[in-house]
Design a protein around this motif. Structure first.
Motif, PDB file in Angstrom:
ATOM      1  N   LEU A   1      -7.533  19.060 -15.563  1.00  0.00           N
ATOM      2  CA  LEU A   1      -7.715  18.028 -16.572  1.00  0.00           C
ATOM      3  C   LEU A   1      -8.957  18.272 -17.405  1.00  0.00           C
ATOM      4  O   LEU A   1      -9.808  19.100 -17.070  1.00  0.00           O
ATOM      5  CB  LEU A   1      -7.792  16.642 -15.919  1.00  0.00           C
ATOM      6  N   LEU A   2      -9.053  17.533 -18.520  1.00  0.00           N
ATOM      7  CA  LEU A   2     -10.202  17.587 -19.409  1.00  0.00           C
ATOM      8  C   LEU A   2     -10.677  16.175 -19.739  1.00  0.00           C
ATOM      9  O   LEU A   2      -9.859  15.274 -19.961  1.00  0.00           O
ATOM     10  CB  LEU A   2      -9.851  18.293 -20.717  1.00  0.00           C
ATOM     11  N   TYR A   3     -11.996  15.983 -19.781  1.00  0.00           N
ATOM     12  CA  TYR A   3     -12.554  14.776 -20.365  1.00  0.00           C
ATOM     13  C   TYR A   3     -12.422  14.905 -21.883  1.00  0.00           C
ATOM     14  O   TYR A   3     -12.897  15.879 -22.472  1.00  0.00           O
ATOM     15  CB  TYR A   3     -14.039  14.652 -20.044  1.00  0.00           C
ATOM     16  N   LEU A   4     -11.810  13.916 -22.523  1.00  0.00           N
ATOM     17  CA  LEU A   4     -11.678  13.937 -23.978  1.00  0.00           C
ATOM     18  C   LEU A   4     -12.777  13.141 -24.667  1.00  0.00           C
ATOM     19  O   LEU A   4     -13.388  13.609 -25.627  1.00  0.00           O
ATOM     20  CB  LEU A   4     -10.317  13.344 -24.387  1.00  0.00           C
TER      21      LEU A   4
ATOM     22  N   VAL B   1      -3.556  19.548 -23.908  1.00  0.00           N
ATOM     23  CA  VAL B   1      -4.565  19.590 -24.975  1.00  0.00           C
ATOM     24  C   VAL B   1      -4.511  20.921 -25.713  1.00  0.00           C
ATOM     25  O   VAL B   1      -4.571  20.972 -26.947  1.00  0.00           O
ATOM     26  CB  VAL B   1      -5.976  19.353 -24.400  1.00  0.00           C
ATOM     27  N   ALA B   2      -4.381  22.005 -24.957  1.00  0.00           N
ATOM     28  CA  ALA B   2      -4.333  23.341 -25.567  1.00  0.00           C
ATOM     29  C   ALA B   2      -3.135  23.492 -26.493  1.00  0.00           C
ATOM     30  O   ALA B   2      -3.228  24.137 -27.539  1.00  0.00           O
ATOM     31  CB  ALA B   2      -4.291  24.399 -24.468  1.00  0.00           C
TER      32      ALA B   2
ATOM     33  N   GLY C   1     -16.316   1.612 -28.783  1.00  0.00           N
ATOM     34  CA  GLY C   1     -16.802   2.729 -29.586  1.00  0.00           C
ATOM     35  C   GLY C   1     -16.483   4.075 -28.969  1.00  0.00           C
ATOM     36  O   GLY C   1     -17.351   4.721 -28.375  1.00  0.00           O
ATOM     37  N   VAL C   2     -15.221   4.521 -29.086  1.00  0.00           N
ATOM     38  CA  VAL C   2     -14.790   5.786 -28.489  1.00  0.00           C
ATOM     39  C   VAL C   2     -15.484   6.962 -29.168  1.00  0.00           C
ATOM     40  O   VAL C   2     -15.529   7.051 -30.400  1.00  0.00           O
ATOM     41  CB  VAL C   2     -13.262   5.948 -28.617  1.00  0.00           C
ATOM     42  N   LYS C   3     -16.033   7.878 -28.368  1.00  0.00           N
ATOM     43  CA  LYS C   3     -16.710   9.060 -28.910  1.00  0.00           C
ATOM     44  C   LYS C   3     -16.581  10.215 -27.925  1.00  0.00           C
ATOM     45  O   LYS C   3     -16.308  10.008 -26.740  1.00  0.00           O
ATOM     46  CB  LYS C   3     -18.176   8.769 -29.192  1.00  0.00           C
ATOM     47  N   LEU C   4     -16.803  11.427 -28.425  1.00  0.00           N
ATOM     48  CA  LEU C   4     -16.815  12.589 -27.547  1.00  0.00           C
ATOM     49  C   LEU C   4     -18.011  12.505 -26.609  1.00  0.00           C
ATOM     50  O   LEU C   4     -19.046  11.919 -26.946  1.00  0.00           O
ATOM     51  CB  LEU C   4     -16.890  13.883 -28.371  1.00  0.00           C
ATOM     52  N   LEU C   5     -17.893  13.111 -25.444  1.00  0.00           N
ATOM     53  CA  LEU C   5     -18.969  13.060 -24.455  1.00  0.00           C
ATOM     54  C   LEU C   5     -20.209  13.786 -24.967  1.00  0.00           C
ATOM     55  O   LEU C   5     -20.107  14.884 -25.520  1.00  0.00           O
ATOM     56  CB  LEU C   5     -18.527  13.708 -23.137  1.00  0.00           C
ATOM     57  N   ASP C   6     -21.373  13.182 -24.780  1.00  0.00           N
ATOM     58  CA  ASP C   6     -22.625  13.859 -25.096  1.00  0.00           C
ATOM     59  C   ASP C   6     -23.302  14.308 -23.808  1.00  0.00           C
ATOM     60  O   ASP C   6     -22.808  14.062 -22.701  1.00  0.00           O
ATOM     61  CB  ASP C   6     -23.553  12.964 -25.933  1.00  0.00           C
TER      62      ASP C   6
ATOM     63  N   VAL D   1     -15.087  19.492 -19.845  1.00  0.00           N
ATOM     64  CA  VAL D   1     -15.313  18.604 -20.982  1.00  0.00           C
ATOM     65  C   VAL D   1     -14.766  19.253 -22.251  1.00  0.00           C
ATOM     66  O   VAL D   1     -15.133  20.377 -22.593  1.00  0.00           O
ATOM     67  CB  VAL D   1     -16.805  18.287 -21.145  1.00  0.00           C
ATOM     68  N   TRP D   2     -13.904  18.576 -22.947  1.00  0.00           N
ATOM     69  CA  TRP D   2     -13.287  19.069 -24.184  1.00  0.00           C
ATOM     70  C   TRP D   2     -14.329  19.184 -25.288  1.00  0.00           C
ATOM     71  O   TRP D   2     -15.205  18.324 -25.428  1.00  0.00           O
ATOM     72  CB  TRP D   2     -12.185  18.098 -24.611  1.00  0.00           C
ATOM     73  N   ASP D   3     -14.232  20.251 -26.068  1.00  0.00           N
ATOM     74  CA  ASP D   3     -15.203  20.473 -27.156  1.00  0.00           C
ATOM     75  C   ASP D   3     -14.771  19.848 -28.476  1.00  0.00           C
ATOM     76  O   ASP D   3     -15.459  19.975 -29.494  1.00  0.00           O
ATOM     77  CB  ASP D   3     -15.483  21.963 -27.337  1.00  0.00           C
TER      78      ASP D   3
END
Length: 320
Positions: free
Chosen positions: A107-110, A228-229, A281-286, A316-318
């Protein structure tokens, strides 16, 4: 697509609980068709709103993609389904991905929503003699194993000067946990919204501690890495719709409560309490969020709740 198999679901749960690596997925499980996005959701949250509004279906129609929805009682169960290919994307709290990664889930964190520490708590009955977390020593505490509240319990005990071994965990899903709590067969219950708000309103449950100053209670969106890929455009559309809904929801709490109330079967007043305690507030992981997840992983490895050390940043997804 491989249909959800309850028997295999339970077996995978037992393997994960035992800290064993999950076996390789079949080609069928990995090869989810790009014409269907299977989303796993829980009883509450932005995905429930998204399902109700139907806007994702409209956005994905030009891409030839349909959406199917499946409800789960908690994050661990949802991620087990994701691992076997029954769902492609879903949302959980901070702890289930740790157990899933330890069990070998691909899996990936989105993305994540902001911390919502007031959205989970340790509660006792209104007349319970237990007045503080420290009083939980030797007591039976109900929780959903591997869920976000698992980490809350660990950290709250630590803060009170207790060890995890000082209590007797009773692993129950939210529905069974509520029943045990109401019947008095457990001394305390660690639970999240909206179940928490419902327990407070309907059962007069009293909080010993919520997540403030202890844990963040961050909500994550995760997906199967192969999906995702193969479908990055679909993932980006999903995140755009979640961001749109969160931006609206943050300033429209009564409307959010009204819409969710009809979807999940709880009174609007109860849902509004939960909605006020949510993060928007959905955002990509920092880096900060990844570091906190790493801290959870390290803590659980130290406690031997997972069988091996993890590197969270590896999944973690880029965003590309």
């Amino acid at each position: 697509m491989q249909h959800f198999n309850p028997t295999r679901h339970r077996v995978l749960g037992l393997l994960a609980a035992a800290g064993l690596a999950l076996s390789s997925l079949s080609a069928t499980a990995l090869a989810a068709g790009s014409d269907t996005l299977n989303i796993g959701y829980q009883k509450y949250g932005t995905l429930v709103l998204l399902k109700a509004q139907g806007t994702l279906e409209k956005r994905l129609a030009p891409l030839g993609v349909k959406v199917k929805w499946a409800e789960f009682p908690g994050g661990p169960q949802l991620l087990e389904a994701l691992n076997v290919g029954s769902v492609d994307l879903g949302t959980t709290g901070e702890t289930p991905p740790i157990f899933a990664q330890a069990a070998g889930a691909d899996l990936l964190y989105l993305a994540n929503e902001p911390a919502a520490p007031e959205g989970e708590a340790i509660v006792v009955g209104k007349d319970s003699p237990i007045r503080s977390v420290k009083d939980l020593k030797g007591k039976r505490v109900a929780l959903n194993k591997g869920s976000n509240v698992h980490y809350l319990l660990v950290r709250a005990l630590e803060k009170a000067g207790l060890k995890y071994e000082d209590i007797t965990p009773v692993f129950l899903n939210p529905a069974d946990g509520r029943a045990a709590f109401q019947q008095g067969s457990v001394d305390a219950w660690v639970i999240w919204d909206p179940f928490l708000a419902a327990a407070e309103k309907q059962l007069n449950a009293r909080q010993l501690a919520d997540g403030k100053g202890i844990v963040n209670n961050t909500q994550f969106y995760l997906a199967r890495k192969p999906y995702v890929a193969s479908n990055p455009k679909v993932i980006k559309v999903v995140l755009e719709e979640l961001q749109r809904l969160d931006a609206w929801g943050k300033s429209h709490i009564p409307e959010v409560a009204a819409e969710l109330s009809g979807q999940i079967g709880l009174d609007k007043d109860i849902v509004q309490v939960a909605a006020k305690r949510s993060g928007y507030g959905v955002k990509l992981l920092d880096g900060k969020v990844v570091a906190e997840q790493q801290r959870i992983a390290d803590t659980f490895f130290k406690l031997k709740l997972i069988p091996k050390p993890l590197v969270v940043k590896d999944i973690v997804w880029d965003g590309k």
